[in-house]
Design an enzyme around this catalytic site. Structure first.
Site, PDB file in Angstrom:
ATOM      1  N   ASP A  31      -0.183 -19.832  18.032  1.00 48.79           N
ATOM      2  CA  ASP A  31       0.467 -18.688  17.389  1.00 48.79           C
ATOM      3  C   ASP A  31       1.967 -18.948  17.321  1.00 48.79           C
ATOM      4  O   ASP A  31       2.561 -19.478  18.263  1.00 48.79           O
ATOM      5  CB  ASP A  31       0.190 -17.409  18.201  1.00 48.79           C
ATOM      6  CG  ASP A  31       0.373 -16.144  17.394  1.00 48.79           C
ATOM      7  OD1 ASP A  31      -0.612 -15.412  17.179  1.00 48.79           O
ATOM      8  OD2 ASP A  31       1.529 -15.870  16.969  1.00 48.79           O
ATOM      9  N   LEU A  33       4.161 -16.590  17.136  1.00 52.60           N
ATOM     10  CA  LEU A  33       4.786 -15.399  17.729  1.00 52.60           C
ATOM     11  C   LEU A  33       5.777 -14.732  16.781  1.00 52.60           C
ATOM     12  O   LEU A  33       6.600 -13.925  17.202  1.00 52.60           O
ATOM     13  CB  LEU A  33       5.437 -15.704  19.088  1.00 52.60           C
ATOM     14  CG  LEU A  33       4.470 -16.196  20.176  1.00 52.60           C
ATOM     15  CD1 LEU A  33       5.211 -16.394  21.507  1.00 52.60           C
ATOM     16  CD2 LEU A  33       3.302 -15.226  20.391  1.00 52.60           C
ATOM     17  N   GLY A  36       2.925 -12.129  16.421  1.00 53.61           N
ATOM     18  CA  GLY A  36       2.080 -11.953  17.606  1.00 53.61           C
ATOM     19  C   GLY A  36       2.889 -11.662  18.862  1.00 53.61           C
ATOM     20  O   GLY A  36       4.124 -11.713  18.862  1.00 53.61           O
ATOM     21  N   ALA A  74      -4.195 -16.162  11.479  1.00 56.57           N
ATOM     22  CA  ALA A  74      -2.747 -16.226  11.295  1.00 56.57           C
ATOM     23  C   ALA A  74      -2.355 -15.913   9.858  1.00 56.57           C
ATOM     24  O   ALA A  74      -2.508 -16.757   8.969  1.00 56.57           O
ATOM     25  CB  ALA A  74      -2.255 -17.617  11.693  1.00 56.57           C
ATOM     26  N   ASN A  92       2.970 -18.293   3.442  1.00 53.74           N
ATOM     27  CA  ASN A  92       2.378 -18.196   4.779  1.00 53.74           C
ATOM     28  C   ASN A  92       0.846 -18.171   4.712  1.00 53.74           C
ATOM     29  O   ASN A  92       0.170 -18.910   5.422  1.00 53.74           O
ATOM     30  CB  ASN A  92       2.889 -16.932   5.475  1.00 53.74           C
ATOM     31  CG  ASN A  92       2.510 -16.915   6.948  1.00 53.74           C
ATOM     32  OD1 ASN A  92       2.944 -17.768   7.706  1.00 53.74           O
ATOM     33  ND2 ASN A  92       1.662 -15.977   7.330  1.00 53.74           N
ATOM     34  N   SER A 117     -10.526  -9.991   3.566  1.00 55.08           N
ATOM     35  CA  SER A 117     -10.154  -8.575   3.467  1.00 55.08           C
ATOM     36  C   SER A 117     -10.903  -7.856   2.357  1.00 55.08           C
ATOM     37  O   SER A 117     -11.244  -8.464   1.328  1.00 55.08           O
ATOM     38  CB  SER A 117      -8.654  -8.510   3.173  1.00 55.08           C
ATOM     39  OG  SER A 117      -8.267  -7.221   2.797  1.00 55.08           O
ATOM     40  N   TYR A 140      -1.330  -9.644  -1.172  1.00 56.43           N
ATOM     41  CA  TYR A 140      -2.009  -9.916   0.096  1.00 56.43           C
ATOM     42  C   TYR A 140      -3.502 -10.186  -0.143  1.00 56.43           C
ATOM     43  O   TYR A 140      -4.046 -11.199   0.309  1.00 56.43           O
ATOM     44  CB  TYR A 140      -1.825  -8.723   1.051  1.00 56.43           C
ATOM     45  CG  TYR A 140      -2.790  -8.736   2.198  1.00 56.43           C
ATOM     46  CD1 TYR A 140      -2.648  -9.645   3.236  1.00 56.43           C
ATOM     47  CD2 TYR A 140      -3.886  -7.862   2.223  1.00 56.43           C
ATOM     48  CE1 TYR A 140      -3.563  -9.680   4.278  1.00 56.43           C
ATOM     49  CE2 TYR A 140      -4.799  -7.887   3.257  1.00 56.43           C
ATOM     50  CZ  TYR A 140      -4.633  -8.805   4.279  1.00 56.43           C
ATOM     51  OH  TYR A 140      -5.544  -8.851   5.295  1.00 56.43           O
ATOM     52  N   LYS A 144      -5.979 -13.804   0.201  1.00 49.69           N
ATOM     53  CA  LYS A 144      -7.254 -13.931   0.914  1.00 49.69           C
ATOM     54  C   LYS A 144      -8.321 -14.516  -0.009  1.00 49.69           C
ATOM     55  O   LYS A 144      -9.133 -15.357   0.397  1.00 49.69           O
ATOM     56  CB  LYS A 144      -7.681 -12.562   1.459  1.00 49.69           C
ATOM     57  CG  LYS A 144      -6.744 -12.027   2.536  1.00 49.69           C
ATOM     58  CD  LYS A 144      -6.810 -12.901   3.786  1.00 49.69           C
ATOM     59  CE  LYS A 144      -5.879 -12.479   4.879  1.00 49.69           C
ATOM     60  NZ  LYS A 144      -5.936 -13.364   6.045  1.00 49.69           N
ATOM     61  N   ARG A 219     -10.390   5.036   2.841  1.00 54.42           N
ATOM     62  CA  ARG A 219     -10.606   3.733   3.472  1.00 54.42           C
ATOM     63  C   ARG A 219     -11.730   3.849   4.502  1.00 54.42           C
ATOM     64  O   ARG A 219     -12.060   4.919   4.975  1.00 54.42           O
ATOM     65  CB  ARG A 219      -9.327   3.261   4.198  1.00 54.42           C
ATOM     66  CG  ARG A 219      -8.147   2.992   3.275  1.00 54.42           C
ATOM     67  CD  ARG A 219      -8.347   1.716   2.484  1.00 54.42           C
ATOM     68  NE  ARG A 219      -7.220   1.399   1.611  1.00 54.42           N
ATOM     69  CZ  ARG A 219      -7.072   1.851   0.364  1.00 54.42           C
ATOM     70  NH1 ARG A 219      -7.970   2.678  -0.160  1.00 54.42           N
ATOM     71  NH2 ARG A 219      -6.035   1.486  -0.358  1.00 54.42           N
ATOM     72  N   ARG A 279       2.109   4.076  -3.035  1.00 55.02           N
ATOM     73  CA  ARG A 279       2.582   2.749  -2.645  1.00 55.02           C
ATOM     74  C   ARG A 279       1.968   1.753  -3.632  1.00 55.02           C
ATOM     75  O   ARG A 279       0.780   1.830  -3.920  1.00 55.02           O
ATOM     76  CB  ARG A 279       2.108   2.458  -1.215  1.00 55.02           C
ATOM     77  CG  ARG A 279       2.607   1.162  -0.639  1.00 55.02           C
ATOM     78  CD  ARG A 279       2.199   1.012   0.820  1.00 55.02           C
ATOM     79  NE  ARG A 279       0.774   0.752   0.984  1.00 55.02           N
ATOM     80  CZ  ARG A 279       0.174   0.555   2.160  1.00 55.02           C
ATOM     81  NH1 ARG A 279       0.877   0.616   3.273  1.00 55.02           N
ATOM     82  NH2 ARG A 279      -1.122   0.326   2.228  1.00 55.02           N
ATOM     83  N   ASP A 282      -2.125  -0.122  -3.913  1.00 60.53           N
ATOM     84  CA  ASP A 282      -3.202   0.568  -3.192  1.00 60.53           C
ATOM     85  C   ASP A 282      -4.331   0.956  -4.146  1.00 60.53           C
ATOM     86  O   ASP A 282      -4.107   1.710  -5.089  1.00 60.53           O
ATOM     87  CB  ASP A 282      -2.678   1.857  -2.541  1.00 60.53           C
ATOM     88  CG  ASP A 282      -2.008   1.611  -1.208  1.00 60.53           C
ATOM     89  OD1 ASP A 282      -2.302   0.568  -0.588  1.00 60.53           O
ATOM     90  OD2 ASP A 282      -1.205   2.457  -0.784  1.00 60.53           O
TER      91      ASP A 282
HETATM   92  N1  UDP Z   1      -0.790   5.090   4.047  1.00 56.33           N
HETATM   93  C1  UDP Z   1      -0.030   6.251   3.913  1.00 56.33           C
HETATM   94  N2  UDP Z   1       1.121   6.337   4.641  1.00 56.33           N
HETATM   95  C2  UDP Z   1       1.540   5.361   5.490  1.00 56.33           C
HETATM   96  C3  UDP Z   1       0.749   4.182   5.614  1.00 56.33           C
HETATM   97  C4  UDP Z   1      -0.421   4.094   4.879  1.00 56.33           C
HETATM   98  O1  UDP Z   1      -0.358   7.156   3.163  1.00 56.33           O
HETATM   99  O2  UDP Z   1       2.610   5.496   6.101  1.00 56.33           O
HETATM  100  C5  UDP Z   1      -2.041   4.983   3.282  1.00 56.33           C
HETATM  101  C6  UDP Z   1      -2.084   3.771   2.371  1.00 56.33           C
HETATM  102  O3  UDP Z   1      -1.517   4.098   1.118  1.00 56.33           O
HETATM  103  C7  UDP Z   1      -3.579   3.495   2.305  1.00 56.33           C
HETATM  104  C8  UDP Z   1      -4.109   3.969   3.656  1.00 56.33           C
HETATM  105  O4  UDP Z   1      -3.092   4.823   4.193  1.00 56.33           O
HETATM  106  O5  UDP Z   1      -4.173   4.289   1.307  1.00 56.33           O
HETATM  107  C9  UDP Z   1      -4.335   2.825   4.620  1.00 56.33           C
HETATM  108  O6  UDP Z   1      -3.182   2.020   4.600  1.00 56.33           O
HETATM  109  P1  UDP Z   1      -2.916   0.880   5.650  1.00 56.33           P
HETATM  110  O7  UDP Z   1      -1.565   0.300   5.341  1.00 56.33           O
HETATM  111  O8  UDP Z   1      -3.149   1.411   7.023  1.00 56.33           O
HETATM  112  O9  UDP Z   1      -4.066  -0.182   5.392  1.00 56.33           O
HETATM  113  P2  UDP Z   1      -4.487  -0.963   4.034  1.00 56.33           P
HETATM  114  O10 UDP Z   1      -5.590  -0.123   3.437  1.00 56.33           O
HETATM  115  O11 UDP Z   1      -3.291  -1.104   3.168  1.00 56.33           O
HETATM  116  O12 UDP Z   1      -4.984  -2.268   4.568  1.00 56.33           O
END
Ligand code: UDP
Length: 327
Positions: A31, A33, A36, A74, A92, A117, A140, A144, A219, A279, A282
């Site tokens: 790792d 770090l 981590g 990682a 990365n 993911s 991201y 993956k 989710r 965001r 999403d």
């Molecule tokens: N989310 C949110 N506010 C935050 C962080 C996350 O509303 O401060 C929402 C985000 O838009 C997603 C869900 O919560 O719909 C899960 O987000 P997270 O970043 O935990 O995991 P992801 O699904 O992106 O892997």
């Protein structure tokens, strides 16, 4: 087995390391770090400080083999940030993984378990199966997918057996020892719990105009111990199946508002929340159909209830209010 765990100082990797040791395996954690925590690495594991992009250090670490398997955690994981800094994530997560996979092949490692993911899929309003359309909504998720595709070729060319485990939303903790502590923290549950601890004044809800019943994203939250167990099972299942691509989730979706409400019940804190802009990157709904993992790995989640998941995270956050930093 002798197992090399890249990213074993992280949230999921450190818990898998502990489970491997508990099952009697020998483990080396590798790792950088950067993300981590040294304190999260179990004392019985050998620890090597190194970056997966640093092939020379990787080779030295792998010379200590032969290793039966590599488990590769990682990576940078912040979906939102990946839409602001794509190059950091491609370097990365893609270049780094290729460096590790090449090193694995050069050292004769026969099996690799890769943290993939749910972010590889196109969002869908019913549970996703592995053959559903691929279409990452953020960089991201795309990194993956790129590594899953690369691994198909390494399998064909070098016979490297691999499992790509598509995690839905990892959550929960193994109090009092290990839990989720990222810097910066971007994940919903730890952020919500930081409000309950008085460390933040409120949580921001990223958009309430999604096509879901309450307008917030849905989710599938899966306990980190259940995720961890799937890795151990995958190492065994790879003897039978050269390629395994499996969803890991509970098959139940919760909206952002439902998660916050659950945390209010568990913590007894009002947890103020404010709706802000969406965001970027999403998808509205990501829920797993994990039938394949159940059938091929024999995976059976033990902690599927969101309340238990949040309660375990809350117990850890209370015992580690500043993550691992204070240790
Ligand atoms: N989310 C949110 N506010 C935050 C962080 C996350 O509303 O401060 C929402 C985000 O838009 C997603 C869900 O919560 O719909 C899960 O987000 P997270 O970043 O935990 O995991 P992801 O699904 O992106 O892997």
């Amino acid at each position: 087995m002798k197992v090399f765990v890249a990213g074993g100082a992280g949230y999921i990797g450190s818990i898998v390391t502990q489970q491997l040791l508990d099952a009697g395996h020998q483990v080396t954690v590798y790792d950088s770090l950067i993300k981590g925590h040294r304190q999260a690495v179990p004392a019985a594991a050998k620890f090597v400080l190194g970056d997966i992009l640093d092939r020379a250090t990787l080779d030295l670490a792998l010379d200590d083999g032969p290793y039966d398997a590599i488990i590769h955690f990682a990576a940078f994981i912040e979906a939102g940030l990946s839409m602001q800094q794509p190059g950091v994530f491609f370097r990365n997560n893609v270049a780094g993984s290729l460096s590790l996979i090449d090193a694995a092949v050069a050292h004769g490692v026969r099996k690799l378990v890769f943290s993939s993911s749910a972010g590889v899929y196109v969002s869908k309003d019913s549970p996703l199966v592995e053959d559903d359309p691929i279409g990452p909504a953020n960089v991201y998720g795309h990194t993956k997918r790129m590594i899953e595709e690369a691994l198909m070729w390494y399998n064909r060319i070098h016979g490297l057996r691999f499992a790509a485990l598509r995690y839905f939303n990892a959550a929960g903790a193994t109090p009092p020892t290990r839990g989720e502590a990222h810097d910066p923290e971007t994940h919903l549950i730890p952020l919500v719990l930081q409000v309950a601890l008085g460390q933040r004044s409120r949580v921001f809800i990223f958009g309430d105009d999604y096509p879901t019943p309450d307008g917030t994203c849905i989710r599938d939250y899966v306990h980190v111990l259940d995720l961890s167990q799937a890795h151990i099972l995958a190492l065994g299942a790879l003897d039978e199946h050269p390629v395994l691509i499996c969803n890991l989730g509970n098959g139940a979706g919760y909206s952002v508002k439902e998660v916050i409400d659950t945390a209010r019940q568990i913590t007894g804190h009002s947890i103020p929340a404010k709706v802000v802009e969406r965001r970027r990157g999403d998808g509205p709904i990501l829920v797993a159909d994990a039938s394949r993992a159940r059938a091929l790995l024999g995976w059976e989640p033990q902690i599927p209830d969101l309340r238990d998941i949040v309660a375990s995270a809350w117990a850890w956050h209370q015992s580690h209010p500043h993550g691992y930093d204070a240790e």
